[in-house]
Enzyme design. Structure first.
Site, PDB file in Angstrom:
ATOM      1  N   ARG A   1       0.880  -0.135   6.316  1.00 21.50           N
ATOM      2  CA  ARG A   1       0.219  -0.338   5.030  1.00 21.50           C
ATOM      3  C   ARG A   1      -0.563   0.932   4.729  1.00 21.50           C
ATOM      4  O   ARG A   1      -1.091   1.570   5.642  1.00 21.50           O
ATOM      5  CB  ARG A   1      -0.775  -1.523   5.093  1.00 21.50           C
TER       6      ARG A   1
ATOM      7  N   GLU B   1      -0.607   1.297  -4.243  1.00 21.23           N
ATOM      8  CA  GLU B   1       0.777   1.255  -4.755  1.00 21.23           C
ATOM      9  C   GLU B   1       0.855   0.556  -6.107  1.00 21.23           C
ATOM     10  O   GLU B   1       0.118  -0.402  -6.325  1.00 21.23           O
ATOM     11  CB  GLU B   1       1.668   0.521  -3.743  1.00 21.23           C
TER      12      GLU B   1
ATOM     13  N   HIS C   1       7.977   2.437  -0.765  1.00 23.10           N
ATOM     14  CA  HIS C   1       7.865   1.142  -0.054  1.00 23.10           C
ATOM     15  C   HIS C   1       9.226   0.414  -0.037  1.00 23.10           C
ATOM     16  O   HIS C   1       9.357  -0.686  -0.583  1.00 23.10           O
ATOM     17  CB  HIS C   1       6.783   0.264  -0.705  1.00 23.10           C
TER      18      HIS C   1
END
Ligand code: NAP
Ligand code: 8YV
Length: 321
Positions: free
Chosen positions: A232, A261, A279
């Site tokens: 993360r 993000e 991602h």
């Protein structure tokens, strides 16, 4: 009677029909006035299907007096306040196991792309520069590297297995030594960072791991150091990472995840020697279908009065007395 489920964001189209058929779906992301929509549907919502679009905080869950289950699409559930849910009799489920191979494969791809500058070499070819001269030799290579994995859970082990096949040594850091592995365990991240030249982060996000990879870790990793993050964005101090890359305290980084993000700091985008993925570690049709199906299966089991398939540790089933 079908279970009334709040959908917080877009579901991959490959699995959306499963949800639409099995449940009465209330699609928050399609509402013109979200507050009015929530007020209208809140009294009947018993389940939430969440796809990482918005945080499922205590304040948010409190809006639904009949809420029983939150089914999260992702093994990481740091966007859900699972502790609060557990304290209030709400089950939280995630999607462990079904994405391990995909994420581990993508991690190896990110590692090799970063070490050997393969995206840069492709950009070079497409820009027509090859006809002028060969792409420069890369300073880094997987040869001679020692890989320190931060997190030796399901995915960490799948990554380690792949690295072993490349003939490179693996060590790892986690709070406790992992079962079924013989790699050296480091109780302290800094000690491991000093002993390796390549770090791969694959730990959960959340308060406990926030910024645990910081300036001291990059200092310890050193000038040939390569940092790969598939965990993360929150686990790394992004400003410290940018500074370490800018000042060449470390050699390079390969990042699949970011603090905010889908916004990525311009400083990272402007650095041509690092590799950035949006991602995508689990983002194949096969794996997203498996993840989405597991989200639906958790909700289906619950609707049928059966135990949830994959409850998270904070919300065990049956609940602990
Ligand atoms: P897992 O099986 O639960 O493994 C988590 C590992 O992290 C364990 O080894 C655990 O060991 C370690 N850990 C947890 N808290 C820690 C801490 N405070 N300090 C050091 N180590 C800690 O989880 P998984 O299925 O492998 O997934 C791991 C994470 O990867 C997910 O939570 C998610 O955030 C991320 N992920 C990202 C993507 C992506 O698309 N980029 C895809 C899937 C997963 P100890 O408990 O002994 O510390
Ligand atoms: C997904 C992930 O991209 O499983 C996780 O923890 O980060 C990814 O597999 C994410 O959950 C979006 O649905």
């Amino acid at each position: 009677m079908k279970l009334d489920v709040l959908q917080t964001g877009p579901i991959p189209p490959i699995v959306e029909p499963i949800f639409d058929e099995a449940f009465t779906m209330h699609k928050l992301h399609k509402a013109a006035d979200r507050e009015a929509f929530l007020k209208d549907v809140a009294p009947k919502i018993r389940g939430i299907a969440t796809f990482g679009a918005i945080p499922i905080s205590a304040e948010f869950m409190q809006k639904f007096p009949k809420l029983e289950i939150v089914a999260n699409m992702g093994v990481g559930y740091d966007s859900v306040d699972a502790k609060w849910a557990g304290e209030h009799g709400i089950i939280v489920t995630n999607t462990p196991g079904v994405l391990d191979d995909e994420v581990a494969d993508t991690t190896i791809a990110l590692l090799l792309n970063t070490l050997r500058q393969l995206p840069q070499s492709e950009r070079y070819l497409r820009a027509g520069k090859w006809v002028e001269k060969a792409f420069p030799l890369t300073a880094a290579s997987l040869r001679d590297r020692t890989i320190g994995i931060i997190g030796m859970g399901r995915i960490g082990k799948a990554i380690a297995k792949r690295i072993e096949a490349f003939g490179r040594p693996v060590v790892y850091h986690s709070r406790r030594p992992a079962a079924d592995v013989s790699y050296r365990h480091y109780p302290k991240l800094l000690d491991m960072a000093r002993d390796v030249d390549t770090l791969i982060a694959i730990i959960p996000g959340g308060a406990e791991t926030k910024h645990m990879i910081d300036a001291r870790v990059f200092e310890a990793l050193g000038p040939s150091g390569v940092f790969i993050n598939v965990a993360r964005g929150s686990v790394v101090d992004e400003n410290a990472l940018i500074e370490a890359l800018r000042s060449k305290k470390i050699l390079s980084a390969g990042l699949d995840v970011f603090a905010d993000e889908p916004r990525v700091p311009q400083e990272l985008i402007d650095m041509d020697h690092i590799v950035l993925f949006p991602h995508v570690a689990s983002a194949s049709v096969h794996t997203r279908r498996a993840m989405g199906t597991l989200v639906a299966d958790n909700l289906k089991a619950w609707a049928a009065g059966k135990p949830p398939l994959t409850p998270v540790p904070e919300t065990p089933y049956p609940p602990k007395r």
